[in-house]
Structure formats: C-alpha cells, structure tokens
Scaffold this active site. Structure first.
Site, PDB file in Angstrom:
ATOM      1  N   HIS A   1       0.845  -1.189   0.000  1.00 53.20           N
ATOM      2  CA  HIS A   1       0.000   0.000   0.000  1.00 53.20           C
ATOM      3  C   HIS A   1       0.880   1.238   0.000  1.00 53.20           C
ATOM      4  CE1 HIS A   1      -3.772  -2.089   0.497  1.00 53.20           C
ATOM      5  NE2 HIS A   1      -3.291  -2.763   1.529  1.00 53.20           N
TER       6      HIS A   1
ATOM      7  N   CYS B   1      -0.315   2.111  -5.310  1.00 52.89           N
ATOM      8  CA  CYS B   1      -1.012   3.318  -5.743  1.00 52.89           C
ATOM      9  C   CYS B   1      -0.003   4.463  -5.874  1.00 52.89           C
ATOM     10  CB  CYS B   1      -2.110   3.688  -4.749  1.00 52.89           C
ATOM     11  SG  CYS B   1      -3.450   2.470  -4.657  1.00 52.89           S
TER      12      CYS B   1
END
Length: 279
Positions: free
Chosen positions: A97, A139
C-alpha cells in the site's frame, strides 16, 4: 516475481526476499501454508522451496535500507546481506500500500521516495551495483522513483500520481483479490521468457492495466533498447572466447568450439555478471 526470477536462473543465494509472511498462516486462509496468484489455484507461489530472508517484524524500513546500503551489525549472517559489487546488476521489486512518494511497511511506518533515492545513491558511491532496475506496484507508484538522482537506473511503476493500482481479479473462495493488474500482466509477459531471451524495455498498455504505468530511463547511460530484461532477471553467465577456447569466470579454460555456453551461476562471492534481486 520471486518465482519468476528463480525460474530464469537466479538462485536463492542471490536473492533477498522480504515478506510480512502472514498470509500462509492467516486463520482466514482456507488453504493453509499456500499463497496463490490466480483464482484457479494451480500454482502455489509459497510451496516448499521459498526461502524468506526477512519475515514478519524483521521487515522494517530500517532493515530494508540497511540491506541496500550494506550498513549491518557484524553479527548479521551473509544470507541477510546484499553482497553485490560494481559489476552486479540489481533488480529491486516493491509492492504494497502506498501513495504520493511513500510506501507503507507493516501499516505502521513508511518508506519515502527521498529515503530510497538516498539509499541508492549510497549504493552508487559504494560501488554496489552496475545497473539497477527498480520496479514498484502500489497506488501512485511512479512517484516513488521521482527523486532518484543516481546513474544507471531504470525505474518502472504501476500508476501515475493521483492514480490507484487496481487488482486484476479476486478469488471468491478466499474472499480477497489475489494479484494486481500491473504485476499480473508483467508476469504473463515474463512467462514467455527463457534465460537467453533478448527482450528489452517496452511500454505498457494502460487499457489493460487500468492505470498509466510508467518507465523512467533518464538516468540510464545505456539506451533502454540496448538493455536486456534478462540482464536483471536472468541467471546466465557470460563467457569469453579466446584462441578456440572458452573461458568461464575464474574456473579455468574449457576446450570448446561452441560460441554460446550457458553455465550455472557462480557463488555470490565470485559472481560478476549475474543479477541479484531484492524482492
């Protein structure tokens, strides 16, 4: 990625693998001690031959940076060290993440783009790599290589600033997504490779990946079209031809009329052209 580079000839002795390593034993995993990258579950990525060098609470930003820079306590064993030199090609793969110029470690600390850029510069100053391939799937992944300033780096990421890195598909029986689109299509592409493949760096299809994956080659002295992916991902030794003989590293002369010779990778303390990988 760990399985792929092993298939292409890089031995565990040349790989540093860092995993949270909680998936295989998670109580919610109905397939204990197994990790799958596809919902058909035909290939167990964990299996019997995985060698995890840093697991669980050992996977910290500090330990990661120490691996890159070689700043260890004297008691740290060789299998936890990246024993590379100025002739080593290093492949660095990160996933998890993240966001704008950061990647989470264990959900309680973050690695910043400045941290890794400075660590790679230390690697360059200490002559710990020849060329470095940096790949990240998270991301806003492309922001993580935005601060690199050292030479001979090719960097690639799954998504541009402001974009998410989306999963490819989920396994309904397990109840989670099993792989991201960027890594899924990258691995599918690499499955067609063998140790002697001549493929070079190319562009990505944003329609397939569902994000704008990027490739940065501005710091590379060598044009990307002249750099083989197997320079980083494959484990074939180069050979030298002289007077009808074939020289393989420091192992002496082998009488041969064959121009192309494939050898097993030498041990880490002797390797020259073999790639190393930090996954």
């Amino acid at each position: 990625m760990y399985r792929t580079i092993k298939r292409l000839g890089i031995p565990d002795s040349n790989i540093i693998l860092m995993l949270a390593d909680d998936v295989a034993c998670d109580a919610r995993n109905i397939f204990p001690a197994s990790v799958f990258g596809n919902r058909d579950r035909q290939l167990d990525l964990y299996g019997d031959s995985v060698e995890v060098d840093y697991r669980g609470y050992e996977v910290t930003v500090e330990n990661f940076l120490r691996v890159l820079t070689g700043r260890f306590d004297k008691h740290v064993p060789p299998n936890k060290r990246l024993l590379t030199d100025a002739s080593s090609n290093v492949f660095l793969y990160l996933t998890g993440h993240g966001g704008d110029e950061f990647l989470k470690f264990q959900d309680n600390e973050e690695l910043s783009a400045f941290d890794i850029a400075d660590a790679v510069e230390q690697m360059h100053e200490k002559r710990r790599y020849n060329k470095l391939l940096f790949m990240i799937d998270t991301c806003q992944a492309n922001t993580m290589f935005s601060q690199f300033y050292s030479p001979d780096i090719i960097a690639t990421g799954s998504s541009a600033k402001g974009e998410n890195s989306l999963s490819h598909h989920a396994d309904d029986q397990i109840g989670v997504s099993v792989i991201d689109s960027y890594t899924h299509f990258t691995l599918n592409y690499l499955e067609g490779f063998n140790k002697s493949s001549k493929a070079t760096f190319d562009s990505y299809d944003p329609v397939q990946i569902l994000s704008n994956a990027g490739v940065s080659t501005s710091l590379s002295k060598t044009p990307p079209a002249e750099i083989l992916l197997t320079d980083f991902l494959g484990g074939v030794s180069r050979v030298e031809i002289s007077d009808g003989k074939v020289s393989v590293g420091e192992d002496g002369w082998i009488e041969s009329e064959t121009v192309e010779v494939e050898t097993l990778p030498p041990p880490l303390n002797a390797f020259r052209p073999i790639s190393a990988a930090l996954v």
